[in-house]
Design a protein around this motif. Structure first.
Motif, PDB file in Angstrom:
ATOM      1  N   TYR A 166      43.344  46.869  56.573  1.00  0.00           N
ATOM      2  CA  TYR A 166      42.952  48.393  56.192  1.00  0.00           C
ATOM      3  C   TYR A 166      42.732  48.932  55.183  1.00  0.00           C
ATOM      4  CZ  TYR A 166      47.914  48.599  54.751  1.00  0.00           C
ATOM      5  OH  TYR A 166      48.652  48.459  54.460  1.00  0.00           O
ATOM      6  N   ARG A 167      42.414  48.014  54.414  1.00  0.00           N
ATOM      7  CA  ARG A 167      42.164  48.276  53.071  1.00  0.00           C
ATOM      8  C   ARG A 167      40.543  47.920  52.759  1.00  0.00           C
ATOM      9  NH1 ARG A 167      47.224  46.430  49.204  1.00  0.00           N
ATOM     10  NH2 ARG A 167      45.829  47.137  47.692  1.00  0.00           N
ATOM     11  N   ALA A 168      40.354  49.172  51.965  1.00  0.00           N
ATOM     12  CA  ALA A 168      39.212  47.873  51.237  1.00  0.00           C
ATOM     13  C   ALA A 168      39.013  46.817  50.563  1.00  0.00           C
ATOM     14  CB  ALA A 168      38.375  49.642  50.626  1.00  0.00           C
ATOM     15  N   VAL A 169      40.375  47.221  49.090  1.00  0.00           N
ATOM     16  CA  VAL A 169      39.727  46.218  48.238  1.00  0.00           C
ATOM     17  C   VAL A 169      41.557  45.669  47.738  1.00  0.00           C
ATOM     18  CG1 VAL A 169      38.886  47.153  46.512  1.00  0.00           C
ATOM     19  CG2 VAL A 169      38.874  44.761  46.835  1.00  0.00           C
ATOM     20  N   ASN A 170      42.151  44.701  47.507  1.00  0.00           N
ATOM     21  CA  ASN A 170      43.126  44.029  47.512  1.00  0.00           C
ATOM     22  C   ASN A 170      43.001  43.127  46.569  1.00  0.00           C
ATOM     23  OD1 ASN A 170      44.256  42.118  48.994  1.00  0.00           O
ATOM     24  ND2 ASN A 170      43.692  43.608  50.862  1.00  0.00           N
ATOM     25  N   MET A 171      44.043  42.826  45.589  1.00  0.00           N
ATOM     26  CA  MET A 171      44.459  41.586  45.048  1.00  0.00           C
ATOM     27  C   MET A 171      43.999  40.028  45.789  1.00  0.00           C
ATOM     28  SD  MET A 171      44.330  42.202  41.353  1.00  0.00           S
ATOM     29  CE  MET A 171      44.061  40.631  41.538  1.00  0.00           C
ATOM     30  N   ILE A 172      44.295  40.088  46.991  1.00  0.00           N
ATOM     31  CA  ILE A 172      43.939  38.697  47.774  1.00  0.00           C
ATOM     32  C   ILE A 172      42.978  39.198  48.578  1.00  0.00           C
ATOM     33  CG2 ILE A 172      44.740  37.711  50.081  1.00  0.00           C
ATOM     34  CD1 ILE A 172      47.072  39.047  50.155  1.00  0.00           C
ATOM     35  N   THR A 173      41.982  39.810  48.590  1.00  0.00           N
ATOM     36  CA  THR A 173      40.497  39.687  49.211  1.00  0.00           C
ATOM     37  C   THR A 173      39.375  39.174  47.909  1.00  0.00           C
ATOM     38  OG1 THR A 173      40.307  41.633  48.459  1.00  0.00           O
ATOM     39  CG2 THR A 173      40.714  40.756  50.792  1.00  0.00           C
ATOM     40  N   TYR A 195      29.927  44.843  47.693  1.00  0.00           N
ATOM     41  CA  TYR A 195      29.521  45.922  48.747  1.00  0.00           C
ATOM     42  C   TYR A 195      30.931  46.650  48.732  1.00  0.00           C
ATOM     43  CZ  TYR A 195      31.234  47.609  53.499  1.00  0.00           C
ATOM     44  OH  TYR A 195      31.461  48.916  54.464  1.00  0.00           O
ATOM     45  N   GLU A 196      32.115  46.157  48.138  1.00  0.00           N
ATOM     46  CA  GLU A 196      33.545  46.410  48.388  1.00  0.00           C
ATOM     47  C   GLU A 196      33.210  47.507  47.036  1.00  0.00           C
ATOM     48  OE1 GLU A 196      35.543  46.754  50.039  1.00  0.00           O
ATOM     49  OE2 GLU A 196      35.295  44.948  50.852  1.00  0.00           O
ATOM     50  N   TYR A 197      32.545  47.398  45.908  1.00  0.00           N
ATOM     51  CA  TYR A 197      32.102  47.664  44.800  1.00  0.00           C
ATOM     52  C   TYR A 197      31.441  49.006  44.489  1.00  0.00           C
ATOM     53  CZ  TYR A 197      30.481  48.860  39.953  1.00  0.00           C
ATOM     54  OH  TYR A 197      30.105  49.446  38.738  1.00  0.00           O
ATOM     55  N   ASN A 198      30.953  49.343  45.567  1.00  0.00           N
ATOM     56  CA  ASN A 198      29.988  50.148  45.435  1.00  0.00           C
ATOM     57  C   ASN A 198      30.886  51.433  46.959  1.00  0.00           C
ATOM     58  OD1 ASN A 198      27.425  49.330  44.733  1.00  0.00           O
ATOM     59  ND2 ASN A 198      26.902  48.453  46.730  1.00  0.00           N
ATOM     60  N   GLU A 199      31.337  50.526  47.585  1.00  0.00           N
ATOM     61  CA  GLU A 199      32.231  51.424  49.093  1.00  0.00           C
ATOM     62  C   GLU A 199      33.419  52.433  47.770  1.00  0.00           C
ATOM     63  OE1 GLU A 199      32.834  52.562  51.910  1.00  0.00           O
ATOM     64  OE2 GLU A 199      30.379  51.456  51.455  1.00  0.00           O
ATOM     65  N   LEU A 214      38.364  45.132  40.610  1.00  0.00           N
ATOM     66  CA  LEU A 214      37.222  44.654  41.290  1.00  0.00           C
ATOM     67  C   LEU A 214      35.639  44.417  40.382  1.00  0.00           C
ATOM     68  CD1 LEU A 214      35.742  44.455  44.061  1.00  0.00           C
ATOM     69  CD2 LEU A 214      35.617  47.236  43.673  1.00  0.00           C
ATOM     70  N   THR A 215      35.626  45.686  39.499  1.00  0.00           N
ATOM     71  CA  THR A 215      34.533  44.830  38.616  1.00  0.00           C
ATOM     72  C   THR A 215      34.317  43.677  38.357  1.00  0.00           C
ATOM     73  OG1 THR A 215      34.105  47.387  38.371  1.00  0.00           O
ATOM     74  CG2 THR A 215      32.973  46.125  37.097  1.00  0.00           C
ATOM     75  N   LEU A 216      35.464  43.217  36.830  1.00  0.00           N
ATOM     76  CA  LEU A 216      36.017  42.053  36.194  1.00  0.00           C
ATOM     77  C   LEU A 216      35.028  40.588  37.034  1.00  0.00           C
ATOM     78  CD1 LEU A 216      38.934  42.067  34.518  1.00  0.00           C
ATOM     79  CD2 LEU A 216      36.607  41.760  33.474  1.00  0.00           C
ATOM     80  N   ALA A 217      36.407  40.698  39.057  1.00  0.00           N
ATOM     81  CA  ALA A 217      35.633  40.079  40.310  1.00  0.00           C
ATOM     82  C   ALA A 217      34.064  39.450  40.106  1.00  0.00           C
ATOM     83  CB  ALA A 217      36.335  40.020  41.063  1.00  0.00           C
ATOM     84  N   LEU A 218      33.452  41.222  40.120  1.00  0.00           N
ATOM     85  CA  LEU A 218      31.736  41.137  40.604  1.00  0.00           C
ATOM     86  C   LEU A 218      31.312  40.472  39.396  1.00  0.00           C
ATOM     87  CD1 LEU A 218      29.486  41.924  41.945  1.00  0.00           C
ATOM     88  CD2 LEU A 218      29.995  44.176  41.592  1.00  0.00           C
ATOM     89  N   ALA A 219      31.526  40.853  37.881  1.00  0.00           N
ATOM     90  CA  ALA A 219      31.059  40.487  36.799  1.00  0.00           C
ATOM     91  C   ALA A 219      30.623  38.727  36.855  1.00  0.00           C
ATOM     92  CB  ALA A 219      31.508  40.889  35.954  1.00  0.00           C
TER      93      ALA A 219
END
Length: 368
Positions: A166-173, A195-199, A214-219
């Motif tokens: 139910y959450r858009a993003v979290n540490m598990i994902t 996708y999660e970053y844009n959301e 999240l930005t760190l993970a994407l980068a």
């Protein structure tokens, strides 16, 4: 201590007030957290409940760890009586805190797992205990990832991602997609994280704690894509640099923020190295080393990666004597610590890249 002149309240109201203050201490910056806990103490003093006072001690210890406060109480001094589901969940949180402190001190995985084994949920399990159990399972998955057991870690993470759907993003994902990168599938990770970053950007500017992570993970995933695709996708390197440099850092950093700052500086050091901007790369690696020493009690692997990168850069700048000093330091650290997997790519693709640079220049690789 904060004092109030309010008349005595009903114990049930005071208990709710304590809970509200402790919940509030999970948000905001350090001053806000500390004030919230102080108010919880005021209400708890009127209750004179050992269970509630232990709950406050636990929160104080968690905040002290987060901000590396000297006043941190020993977790061994916190004695939680398990009289019901709620207090058992509190004990579980204490177990999780002890395990996190052990992980940060690089205690053996066996000892950390023994600590986590101390928690046992009631039957039937309560929602609070279920939350603690998920935290424990998540820590076990992280431990596997930190050991380089990526397939096993990914399997555990997949099993628990459903609980947070139910959450858009979290540490598990985030850990799941970073583990996917480590397994050699960065394209899938970049697609999902972007996708999660844009959301996230639709709701905020990405500069909250979770937004920065999240930005760190994407980068980092974009950087891994460039490295694993054998440098064929220059766009991924540019995107990686853009995401890393978009992060704004607070002046009063928590332990987590300090860790993230180290990752960003080391990553920018690697990006500039890949672009053959030796001076720019060395500047970021110097910042990374300072950041590592500022936030890790035992920085072993982080220092090894940094010294290795600095060695290769200094050779290319013609600063041979300095380069050899870094090389010897990195070699000794690698003999002691080997490859470490606490940070995306730093024990895998990054070291492979540095080994390749050394061998291309006719020097023996260090991370073998």
């Amino acid at each position: 201590m904060i004092e109030t002149d309010s008349p005595s309240l009903d114990p049930s109201i005071l208990t709710l007030a304590v809970d509200a203050c402790l919940s509030a201490s999970n948000f905001g910056d350090k001053p806000w957290k500390l004030v919230a806990v102080e108010y919880a103490k005021v209400f708890a003093n009127e209750l004179d409940s050992r269970v509630i006072k232990c709950r406050i001690q636990l929160r104080e210890a968690a905040i002290a760890r987060l901000y590396n406060l000297e006043s941190m109480p020993s977790t061994e001094d916190i004695k939680i009586c398990r009289v019901d589901n709620r207090s058992n969940a509190d004990f579980g949180r204490l177990v999780v805190l002890r395990a996190r402190l052990q992980i940060e001190k690089r205690v053996s995985t066996e000892v950390v797992n023994q600590t986590l084994d101390q928690f046992c949920a009631s039957n039937p399990i309560s929602d609070l205990e279920r939350s603690v159990q998920l935290d424990i399972d998540f820590l076990r998955a992280k431990l596997l990832r930190f050991q380089g057991e990526f397939a096993l870690a990914k399997s555990l993470l997949v099993g628990h991602m459903q609980a947070f759907r139910y959450r858009a993003v979290n540490m598990i994902t985030i850990h799941y997609f970073e583990t996917l990168c480590e397994e050699g599938h960065p394209s899938k990770a970049v697609e999902a994280l972007e996708y999660e970053y844009n959301e996230l950007r639709k709701r905020e500017n990405g500069q909250s704690g979770s937004g920065r992570r999240l930005t760190l993970a994407l980068a980092g995933s974009c950087l891994m894509k460039y490295l694993l695709d054998k440098h064929s996708d220059a766009g991924s390197l540019e995107k990686s640099e853009r995401f890393f440099t978009s992060i704004r850092w607070t002046t009063k950093q928590s332990l987590i923020t300090k860790h993230n700052y180290y990752v960003a500086q080391a990553s920018l050091g690697m990006i500039y190295l890949l672009k053959s901007d030796w001076e720019g790369s060395l500047c970021h690696w110097n910042r990374a080393l300072e950041a590592a020493r500022n936030c890790f009690s035992q920085i072993g692997h982080a220092e090894m990666v940094t010294q290795y990168a600095q060695c290769e850069i200094l050779h290319r700048l013609g600063r041979t004597s300095e380069a050899k000093m870094r090389e010897n330091a990195a070699r000794n650290l690698f003999k002691e610590h080997g490859r470490g997997y606490h940070f995306l790519g730093q024990g895998t693709a990054w070291l492979d890249q540095l080994n390749m640079l050394a061998e291309e220049a006719g020097r023996p690789a260090i991370a073998v």
